[in-house]
Scaffold this motif. Structure first.
Motif, PDB file in Angstrom:
ATOM      1  N   GLN A  55      17.252  81.176 -63.040  1.00 54.98           N
ATOM      2  CA  GLN A  55      18.012  81.595 -61.873  1.00 54.98           C
ATOM      3  C   GLN A  55      17.540  80.866 -60.617  1.00 54.98           C
ATOM      4  OE1 GLN A  55      18.501  85.891 -61.491  1.00 54.98           O
ATOM      5  NE2 GLN A  55      18.595  86.122 -63.717  1.00 54.98           N
ATOM      6  N   SER A  56      16.233  80.670 -60.497  1.00 53.41           N
ATOM      7  CA  SER A  56      15.710  79.910 -59.354  1.00 53.41           C
ATOM      8  C   SER A  56      16.199  78.464 -59.398  1.00 53.41           C
ATOM      9  CB  SER A  56      14.178  79.939 -59.357  1.00 53.41           C
ATOM     10  OG  SER A  56      13.696  81.251 -59.159  1.00 53.41           O
ATOM     11  N   LEU A  57      16.244  77.896 -60.594  1.00 50.45           N
ATOM     12  CA  LEU A  57      16.723  76.523 -60.747  1.00 50.45           C
ATOM     13  C   LEU A  57      18.206  76.431 -60.418  1.00 50.45           C
ATOM     14  CD1 LEU A  57      16.257  73.604 -61.567  1.00 50.45           C
ATOM     15  CD2 LEU A  57      16.553  74.281 -63.965  1.00 50.45           C
ATOM     16  N   GLN A  58      18.995  77.407 -60.863  1.00 51.52           N
ATOM     17  CA  GLN A  58      20.422  77.413 -60.536  1.00 51.52           C
ATOM     18  C   GLN A  58      20.636  77.497 -59.033  1.00 51.52           C
ATOM     19  OE1 GLN A  58      21.634  80.744 -63.027  1.00 51.52           O
ATOM     20  NE2 GLN A  58      22.714  79.372 -64.427  1.00 51.52           N
ATOM     21  N   ASP A  59      19.848  78.336 -58.361  1.00 54.78           N
ATOM     22  CA  ASP A  59      19.974  78.471 -56.911  1.00 54.78           C
ATOM     23  C   ASP A  59      19.639  77.146 -56.214  1.00 54.78           C
ATOM     24  OD1 ASP A  59      20.684  81.117 -57.214  1.00 54.78           O
ATOM     25  OD2 ASP A  59      18.671  81.905 -56.783  1.00 54.78           O
ATOM     26  N   TRP A  60      18.594  76.466 -56.702  1.00 55.78           N
ATOM     27  CA  TRP A  60      18.207  75.192 -56.103  1.00 55.78           C
ATOM     28  C   TRP A  60      19.296  74.140 -56.310  1.00 55.78           C
ATOM     29  CZ3 TRP A  60      17.425  70.180 -57.752  1.00 55.78           C
ATOM     30  CH2 TRP A  60      16.806  69.327 -56.821  1.00 55.78           C
TER      31      TRP A  60
END
Length: 221
Positions: free
Chosen positions: A134-139
């Motif tokens: 999820q953090s990677l998707q947000d980035w």
């Protein structure tokens, strides 16, 4: 092809490219490529139909979907959530993604058959925990031109100033890194050995061992 012919299968040690976030759990193969687009002789052209029903209304108006966004049109690394590629075992799903331009997929988890079909195309499917994904998707969403670097052998993904540990299935990693992921090409490159082995099997006819058994079977009626 003669016995001396060699088929080169590229090693897949490293994949890089900008990212594309596709959010949602349990995205199945029918969503990736609807069944009505599978009535084709070859896989050519399937890319334009990837996620078609998620991208267009019945009147062909655009829906809100990352595959429709201009900022992601050159992306090659898809970032997904859990159980991606579930449903039927259709190989058209990874074929459509590859022909759209996807070279690798990072996600929480993948359906086993889908991951196997991706491997057959040399497309890595690497996994990480939910929070990391999820953090990677947000980035990626905030940095559509940002570069993602996937190191298959080291099982790492690098982006911005961040390095995350990912998991690559042992068999998949070995096949990709050693360049033995294309089983069809491997069989072609070892055609002589295959025929020699087949000729020694009592239940395989000479015609079948030499690859000419179709005519005799067609006349069996």
């Amino acid at each position: 092809m003669t016995d001396t012919d060699e088929v080169e299968i590229p090693e897949v040690n490293y994949v890089s490219g900008s990212g594309l976030p596709v959010r949602g759990n349990d995205i199945d193969t029918d969503q990736i490529i609807p069944a009505r687009f599978m009535k084709v002789v070859t896989f050519d052209g399937l890319g334009e139909f990837a996620f078609f029903d998620q991208r267009f209304t019945e009147d062909d108006d655009l829906k809100d979907h990352p595959f429709n966004e201009d900022r992601f049109q050159d992306s090659s690394v898809m970032v997904v959530n859990s159980n991606f590629g579930c449903g039927s075992s259709r190989e058209h799903a990874p074929q459509a993604l590859m022909r759209w331009g996807i070279d690798a997929v990072i996600g929480e988890s993948f359906a086993e058959i889908f991951a196997g079909n991706c491997l057959a195309l040399g497309i890595p499917t690497v996994t990480a925990d939910s929070e990391t994904i999820q953090s990677l998707q947000d980035w990626v969403d905030a940095n559509p031109d940002g570069e993602l670097e996937i190191d298959i052998e080291a099982e790492q993904v690098r982006y911005d100033d961040t390095t995350i540990d990912v998991t690559v299935d042992d068999a998949q990693r070995k096949a990709l890194v050693e360049g033995v992921w294309d089983t069809t090409a491997l069989m072609k490159s070892n055609a002589g050995a295959v025929q020699e082995t087949a000729a020694e099997l009592p239940y395989v006819s000479d015609a079948t061992a030499n690859g000419s058994g179709s005519e005799s079977s067609s006349n069996a009626d």
